[in-house]
Write an enzyme that holds these catalytic residues in place. Sequence first.
Site, short mmCIF file in Angstrom:
data_model
loop_
_atom_site.label_atom_id
_atom_site.label_comp_id
_atom_site.label_asym_id
_atom_site.label_seq_id
_atom_site.Cartn_x
_atom_site.Cartn_y
_atom_site.Cartn_z
N CYS A 79 37.28 37.36 40.49
CA CYS A 79 38.16 36.62 41.39
C CYS A 79 37.27 35.87 42.39
O CYS A 79 36.11 35.62 42.11
CB CYS A 79 39.20 37.53 42.04
SG CYS A 79 38.56 38.72 43.23
N ASP A 137 46.39 35.10 45.01
CA ASP A 137 45.43 35.78 45.89
C ASP A 137 46.19 36.32 47.10
O ASP A 137 46.74 35.54 47.88
CB ASP A 137 44.34 34.81 46.33
CG ASP A 137 43.21 35.48 47.08
OD1 ASP A 137 43.36 36.66 47.48
OD2 ASP A 137 42.18 34.83 47.27
N ARG A 193 41.78 41.11 44.11
CA ARG A 193 42.33 41.13 42.75
C ARG A 193 41.40 41.74 41.71
O ARG A 193 41.82 42.57 40.90
CB ARG A 193 42.71 39.71 42.32
CG ARG A 193 43.83 39.12 43.17
CD ARG A 193 44.04 37.66 42.88
NE ARG A 193 42.87 36.89 43.33
CZ ARG A 193 42.68 35.60 43.06
NH1 ARG A 193 43.58 34.94 42.34
NH2 ARG A 193 41.61 34.98 43.51
#
Length: 175
Positions: A20, A139, A26
């Site tokens: 990520c 996100d 994440r």
Amino acid sequence: MNFAALTPDESTPFRIIFVCTGNICRSPMAEVTLRDLVTRSGLGRLIATSSAGTGDWHVGEQADDRTIAALARQGYDGSHHRARQFDPDWYADLDLVVVLDRAQERILHNWATTDHDRSKVRLLLSFDPEQAPLLDVPDPYYSDDALFDSVLGMIERANHALFAQLAPAIRQGVR
């Protein structure tokens, strides 16, 4: 990705990295949840999971507190995670590079020097037919606990789909 051609070797497990942006939200969720699936299935020696970020802002830091809390609410331990930045030299040692959104997909494609390495890069949601149209896992960094929980749920579902595709090929090669 065609997992049917896998020939697992206990000395060299199938290596998956989740990527990520900063490696604190994440991708640690994805790493921890897939590792849990792999461990519970008994394939821990045949599948190795890790994570990284495209940026270097958080290198060496723990996962975001909200990530650790969301994971804990679902029974996972994310407290041991330390952020790191993806290194393009790692491509040679990886079998699958799973990105959480199209921004990372573009970056990792640009960092790859061969078509073979570019072919290793896949969007996480692409493994789950129900979530694939969404393309990107949002996100949660600038949001609240509710989005962290929602994102974790998305990641868990996608990882179950990924594992459902990967595990039979890995098991087939185990003698």
